[in-house]
Design an enzyme around this catalytic site. Sequence first.
Site, PDB file in Angstrom:
ATOM      1  N   TRP A   1       1.010  -1.101   0.016  1.00  0.00           N
ATOM      2  CA  TRP A   1       0.012   0.127  -0.098  1.00  0.00           C
ATOM      3  C   TRP A   1       0.896   1.216  -0.075  1.00  0.00           C
ATOM      4  CZ3 TRP A   1      -4.279  -0.944   4.245  1.00  0.00           C
ATOM      5  CH2 TRP A   1      -4.981  -2.305   3.692  1.00  0.00           C
ATOM      6  N   LYS A   2       2.123   1.161   0.523  1.00  0.00           N
ATOM      7  CA  LYS A   2       3.011   2.451   0.512  1.00  0.00           C
ATOM      8  C   LYS A   2       2.548   3.437   1.341  1.00  0.00           C
ATOM      9  CE  LYS A   2       4.602   1.283  -4.292  1.00  0.00           C
ATOM     10  NZ  LYS A   2       5.199   1.848  -5.439  1.00  0.00           N
TER      11      LYS A   2
ATOM     12  N   SER B   1       3.887  -2.077 -12.042  1.00  0.00           N
ATOM     13  CA  SER B   1       2.559  -1.990 -13.013  1.00  0.00           C
ATOM     14  C   SER B   1       1.865  -3.100 -13.252  1.00  0.00           C
ATOM     15  CB  SER B   1       3.194  -0.978 -14.226  1.00  0.00           C
ATOM     16  OG  SER B   1       3.431   0.333 -13.615  1.00  0.00           O
TER      17      SER B   1
ATOM     18  N   GLY C   1       1.681  -2.491  -6.121  1.00  0.00           N
ATOM     19  CA  GLY C   1       1.359  -1.397  -5.603  1.00  0.00           C
ATOM     20  C   GLY C   1       0.015  -0.657  -5.848  1.00  0.00           C
ATOM     21  N   GLY C   2      -0.097   0.192  -7.024  1.00  0.00           N
ATOM     22  CA  GLY C   2      -1.218   1.033  -6.952  1.00  0.00           C
ATOM     23  C   GLY C   2      -2.555   0.221  -7.317  1.00  0.00           C
TER      24      GLY C   2
END
Length: 250
Positions: free
Chosen positions: A10-11, A213, A234-235
């Site tokens: 999630w950063k 990505s 991530g995103g």
Amino acid sequence: MRKNIVAGNWKMNTTVAEGVELAREVNAAVEKASELKCEVIVGVPFTHLTAVSQVLTAVKLSAENCADHTSGAYTGEVSAPMVASTGAQYVILGHSERREYYHETNAMLKTKVDLALEAGLKVIFCCGESLAQRKDGTYFDVIKAELVESLFHLSAEQMSNIVIAYEPIWAIGTGETATSDQAEEIHAFIRQLIADKYGKQVADDTTILYGGSCKPSNAPELFAKPDIDGGLIGGASLKADSFMGIVTAF
Ligand code: PGA
């Protein structure tokens, strides 16, 4: 045999309340999904660990970092035993953002890996090259040095608690994914390095994730490669439906 893993990173995103809600959604979806072919992990900020730990039943929990000391006068730091005490089973170490913005070196990461394993955590260890290193052809050496200098002092038994994540820096958060062939080339290279050091069995048993990505549309092709055992996301891990689109890609 090694297991497949899809791990969210999630950063520095979500409040505690938002994070607990997202974790609940992911956990419910994983509970509902029948015959998932992978373990699912969420990597969350330190502040969220304890609360998120309480809502997870079918999903494992990871921190995104830990300190290079166990305890003491290190204001603002969070140690591996502290992470373990929240109920987390994993810690992500060596993410390129930490290497770049917080100056984490291979030597420092070696210490963090040791402390994490000592605390009973499994490690998701990130490696990967920059765009310049890919272009000038030094990327194999860069990745080899990251693994040799931070991991290859471990015993074969300790290696069973290491998951490796190959994350080409030029593909992180850029929308530009490594092609499945580019990723597979590096994954096979990493597995061969492990085989050379620890033997074929340890290499075959090591889970190697791709990150950069990764999304529901490209995950099936990436995960179909023989040496790609899942993803560090991530995103696309910040929405339960896109994350689940990757979890179910196997
Ligand atoms: P991304 O990030 O999926 O947003 O590219 C991956 C990561 O940094 O772990």
